[in-house]
Design an enzyme around this catalytic site. Structure first.
Site, mmCIF file in Angstrom:
data_model
loop_
_atom_site.group_PDB
_atom_site.id
_atom_site.type_symbol
_atom_site.label_atom_id
_atom_site.label_comp_id
_atom_site.label_asym_id
_atom_site.label_seq_id
_atom_site.Cartn_x
_atom_site.Cartn_y
_atom_site.Cartn_z
ATOM 1 N N LYS A 72 0.834 -1.206 0.000
ATOM 2 C CA LYS A 72 0.000 0.000 0.000
ATOM 3 C C LYS A 72 0.867 1.254 0.000
ATOM 4 O O LYS A 72 1.896 1.315 0.680
ATOM 5 C CB LYS A 72 -0.894 -0.035 1.244
ATOM 6 N N SER A 148 -8.959 2.879 2.882
ATOM 7 C CA SER A 148 -7.931 3.453 2.029
ATOM 8 C C SER A 148 -7.066 2.417 1.327
ATOM 9 O O SER A 148 -6.279 2.760 0.442
ATOM 10 C CB SER A 148 -7.030 4.372 2.859
ATOM 11 N N SER A 172 -9.938 0.763 7.192
ATOM 12 C CA SER A 172 -9.335 0.743 5.855
ATOM 13 C C SER A 172 -8.809 -0.610 5.398
ATOM 14 O O SER A 172 -8.358 -0.729 4.270
ATOM 15 C CB SER A 172 -8.207 1.775 5.769
#
Length: 472
Positions: A72, A148, A172
């Site tokens: 990520k 996210s 997230s």
């Protein structure tokens, strides 16, 4: 999406490497071919020469030996972009590698294949930024994979990489897992160290992975968890979870569980909840749990306080650019920064701490060993995945949230604020006529109860197997 990449889970890929059925270098080549052919926009950076060197020297005896993984973009890798998915920071380069990534690479043997898109500063549950554009859900282009950790979820569910990192400060990991049909575990706060540059902020962030299976999730935590002195709040190492999968059924039997469609004050789609409740009842029966009705599950709302304290961190990161950079930000970040200007002082700080104390007291009451419950079952999201470009919806399955409020994170916030472990498990699909989209069941437990959550998820995996990737 590509059928040339491995479509099973990461543990299965390691087994295929060890058996000589797959080759790490060829697998990495397939991953890059899939990235180049994909329209998901899940990847924002690759370091192909370094990855190929790592694949060529991969030790497949290690837990993730040779497995190409996604990282990520909010998680640091030394020498990679460190831009927080924000245009003003686009030239920043990470000086260090996050402890979790370092352990999965060095101890686990994984190959760092690509950096995945995320929402700007991890602030909302949609992955659409000015810097990287819009990321799509592999189950239906035009829908969001959430955020996210949206790029990680899209790439794993889309068959590009078998596993990827995730982070969960307000949902997230669990939100995109629910939207894309993956397993998403948020561990007890501190389970995986946040070092080497640990910043605690509002003390809600946990890191982990976006995975296709329960055993992948357990192995990830076995490799990456354990205390690190750079993060003094990180927890000690525990006995390995993966070898113990499926051994806690006697301990689970008789557990007390609450089923909460409106957990955290959320408004949930009735159509989706009907399916989730059916799955919840099935799990309760399968495990011999006691369903407890009538328990006060009320929680103080802390969304505003969480947002204000989070925005202060973003304001600090952008201090050399704001307000000139306003037009380069997503509207959520721009409006959020404007909203908190001048709002944080002694009174606001005291209010945030008081509200956190109230949340802690409420969660302690709900999970009290004497007269509370062992687990709370709810939805991972209030509805199926919404439009990839937004806005965040206010109507869920035809029902509008009170006063037109949205549900951004209400179902997932409580576990972050109190530090509980919580897992999103694939629980079927909603077919709205034009699409068939995954839904996730969220199970929240007491602190340190991850092995029990994993066995509950494993029971669902065995009784109701889910597709590991979206159809091509």
């Amino acid at each position: 999406m590509s059928n040339d990449t491995w479509q099973g889970d990461a543990v299965g890929l390691v087994e295929a490497f060890r058996a000589g059925e797959r080759n790490p270098t060829e697998e990495l080549d397939a991953v890059y071919a899939a990235i180049d052919a994909s329209d998901l926009n899940a990847v924002c950076f690759t370091d192909r020469d370094a990855a190929h060197d790592a694949a060529a020297g991969a030790d497949v005896r290690k837990p993730f030996g040779g497995v190409p993984i996604g990282v990520k973009s909010l998680t640091q890798v030394e020498g990679w972009p460190d831009d927080d998915a924000s245009v003003p920071l686009k030239d920043q380069i990470a000086p260090d590698t996050a402890t979790m990534v370092q352990r999965v690479r060095d101890v686990g043997g994984a190959v760092l294949a690509a950096q995945m898109t995320s929402s700007e500063f991890g602030g909302v549950n949609i992955t659409r930024t000015v810097l990287h554009g819009t990321t799509h859900n592999p189950w239906q282009h035009g829908r969001t994979p959430g955020g996210s950790s949206g790029g990680s979820a899209a790439a794993v569910a889309g068959g590009i990489v078998p596993i990827a990192t995730g982070g969960d400060g307000g949902g997230s990991i669990r939100i995109p897992a629910g939207f894309t049909g993956l397993v998403g575990l948020k561990g007890t706060f501190g389970r995986i160290p946040l070092g080497p540059n640990a910043r605690y902020g509002n003390l809600t962030v946990s890191t982990g992975c976006m995975a296709r299976s329960v055993r992948d999730t357990a192995r990830w935590f076995d490799v990456s968890s354990g205390h690190d002195a750079n993060d003094p709040l990180s927890l000690p190492k525990t006995d390995p979870w993966e070898p113990a999968l499926g051994t806690h059924l006697d301990e689970l039997r008789g557990a007390r569980v609450a089923v909460a469609p409106d957990w955290g004050g959320a408004t949930v789609s009735p159509v989706m909840w009907e399916l989730l409740e059916e799955r919840a009842i099935g799990l309760i029966d399968e495990l011999g749990w006691q369903r407890i009705d009538g328990l006060d599950l009320g929680l103080p709302r802390m969304g505003a306080a969480w947002s204000i304290s989070g925005m202060l961190e973003i304001a600090e990161a952008l201090k050399d650019h704001w307000p000139e950079c306003a037009d380069d930000l997503t509207w959520e970040m721009r409006n959020g920064l404007r909203a908190v200007e001048g709002r944080y002082g002694p009174e606001e700080r005291a209010k945030i701490e008081r509200r956190r104390m109230e949340v802690n007291q409420a969660m302690a009451r709900i999970f009290d060993p004497s007269d509370g419950v062992d687990f709370v079952i709810t939805a991972s999201n209030p509805d199926v995945a919404f439009d990839a470009d937004g806005p965040l919806p206010k109507v869920f399955g035809g029902v509008e949230a009170p006063s037109g409020r949205g549900n951004n994170g209400l179902l997932t916030f409580p576990a972050n604020l109190h530090g509980n472990p919580a897992i999103s498990v694939p629980a079927g699909f909603v077919d709205d006529g034009s699409s068939r989209l995954p839904i996730g069941l969220q199970i929240i437990g007491r602190h340190f109860s991850e092995p029990l959550l994993l066995d509950a998820a494993l029971t669902m995996e065995r009784t109701h197997p889910w597709p590991l990737t979206a159809p091509n």
